[in-house]
Structure formats: structure tokens, C-alpha cells
Design an enzyme around this catalytic site. Structure first.
Site, PDB file in Angstrom:
ATOM      1  N   GLU A   1      -3.290   3.060   5.361  1.00 44.98           N
ATOM      2  CA  GLU A   1      -3.136   4.084   4.316  1.00 44.98           C
ATOM      3  C   GLU A   1      -4.040   5.287   4.584  1.00 44.98           C
ATOM      4  O   GLU A   1      -3.653   6.430   4.333  1.00 44.98           O
ATOM      5  CB  GLU A   1      -3.420   3.495   2.933  1.00 44.98           C
ATOM      6  CG  GLU A   1      -2.511   2.332   2.530  1.00 44.98           C
ATOM      7  CD  GLU A   1      -1.034   2.622   2.697  1.00 44.98           C
ATOM      8  OE1 GLU A   1      -0.630   3.794   2.565  1.00 44.98           O
ATOM      9  OE2 GLU A   1      -0.275   1.683   2.987  1.00 44.98           O
TER      10      GLU A   1
ATOM     11  N   GLY B   1       0.843  -1.182   0.000  1.00 46.52           N
ATOM     12  CA  GLY B   1       0.000   0.000   0.000  1.00 46.52           C
ATOM     13  C   GLY B   1       0.882   1.238   0.000  1.00 46.52           C
ATOM     14  O   GLY B   1       2.032   1.187   0.452  1.00 46.52           O
TER      15      GLY B   1
HETATM   16 ZN    ZN Z   1       2.732   3.657   5.853  1.00 47.33          ZN
END
Ligand code: ZN
Length: 181
Positions: free
Chosen positions: A144, A55
Site C-alpha cells: 500500500e 488493503g
Molecule cells: Zn495494490
């Protein structure tokens, strides 16, 4: 505030490291789904793959915008999903899990997060979509999303992890200061 290609120029060349202030700042929403955003996301995918991450959020490449990408499942067949202006609905129970961050190499900390997540976001073409998960992706989305709020895993560390990583984080802060000189 409006988006423009110029805002994302020059194209990001690297992943920004702790304690760069862009990582501690809440990101602003995307208002135009244009070529500049497409190009930015393409670059983010390259940088995430180069770093073998699952991510990556736009602030991590120095762009303070509400965009992140996430691999639905780790592996070569995986196609990253793009989340723009995401919103989370959290449920389930708080579960501990060890997380790392591409902006804080070599640091892994135990973070407790809700186990079930419903996420609403826009794709690259500006279409709204919704996903729900109670496994690894739910964890990645929350990590995230934190980046879009200016929150890092170091902000969620237990006192024990804080102590364990004190030296490493201090070293990173010194490196950042040295690089700025
Ligand atoms: Zn991170």
C-alpha cells in the site's frame, strides 16, 4: 496545498484500474484531519470490503493523498487500520511472496520485499502511532505504501512475470484507452 471537502467530491464510486495515471503519481500528504478525510476513509473501507481486498490506498479510488487502509488479519472480525502520511523503516531479509492488486485484477506476481517493517503514521484524528510486524501486515503495508509513491506490482515484476502477464496488461491498457474515448 490544503485539504477541502470539495477536493474529494464527488465521493469515489469505484476502484481505479491500471493504467490510470493517478496510480503512477506520488500522492501528497494529508494536511487536515477533517470530515472530508473521515468520509473518504469510510468509502475506501466499503470499496475494499466489496472487492474482498486486505488493503487499499487513496490513489486507488482516484484521490492522490497519502492515506491507506489495511486489514490487520483477513476475516470478518477484522477492523481496518487507517494509516495517514505513513513512513516505513525496513529491515530483516528480502522474502518473495505472491501479491495481487485490486487495481490489476487477475494479475498475481512474485514480489521480493523486506520481511520486517516498522511503520509510523497518523490515525484519523491526527494522532501519531507506530506499529511493527514481520508477517502478513508487513507485506500489505509495503504494497500500500508503494501506491502512495506511484509504484505498482507491475513495476516490481520479474522478467518471467512480465512475460506471463504481457497480454493481460496490454488488454487493460486498451480497455483504459477505449473508456477514455
Ligand atoms: Zn495494490
Amino acid at each position: 496545498m490544503t485539504d477541502s471537502a470539495a477536493e474529494f467530491e464527488p465521493p469515489p464510486t469505484r476502484i481505479v484500474l491500471y493504467p490510470d495515471p493517478v496510480l503512477a503519481r506520488p500522492a501528497s500528504p494529508v494536511t487536515a484531519f477533517d470530515d472530508a478525510v473521515h468520509a473518504l476513509v469510510e468509502r475506501m473501507i466499503e470499496l475494499m470490503r466489496g472487492a474482498e481486498g486486505v488493503g487499499l490506498a487513496a490513489p486507488q479510488v482516484g484521490v492522490s493523498r497519502r492515506i491507506f487502509i489495511a486489514e490487520p488479519e483477513p476475516g470478518p472480525e477484522s477492523v481496518p487500520v487507517v494509516f495517514i502520511n505513513p513512513e516505513l523503516e525496513l529491515g530483516g531479509t528480502l522474502e518473495p511472496f505472491e501479491e495481487g492488486c485490486l487495481s490489476i485484477p487477475e494479475v498475481r506476481v512474485m514480489v521480493r520485499r523486506p520481511s520486517v517493517v516498522k511503520i509510523r503514521a497518523f490515525d484519523l484524528d491526527g494522532h501519531a502511532f507506530e506499529l511493527e510486524d514481520d508477517d502478513f501486515p508487513a507485506r500489505v503495508w509495503q504494497h500500500e505504501f508503494d501506491h502512495l509513491e506511484g509504484v505498482l506490482i507491475t513495476d516490481r515484476m520479474s522478467p518471467r512475470d512480465r512475460l506471463a502477464h504481457r497480454k493481460r496488461l496490454k488488454g487493460m491498457r486498451e480497455d483504459f484507452e477505449d473508456a477514455g474515448r
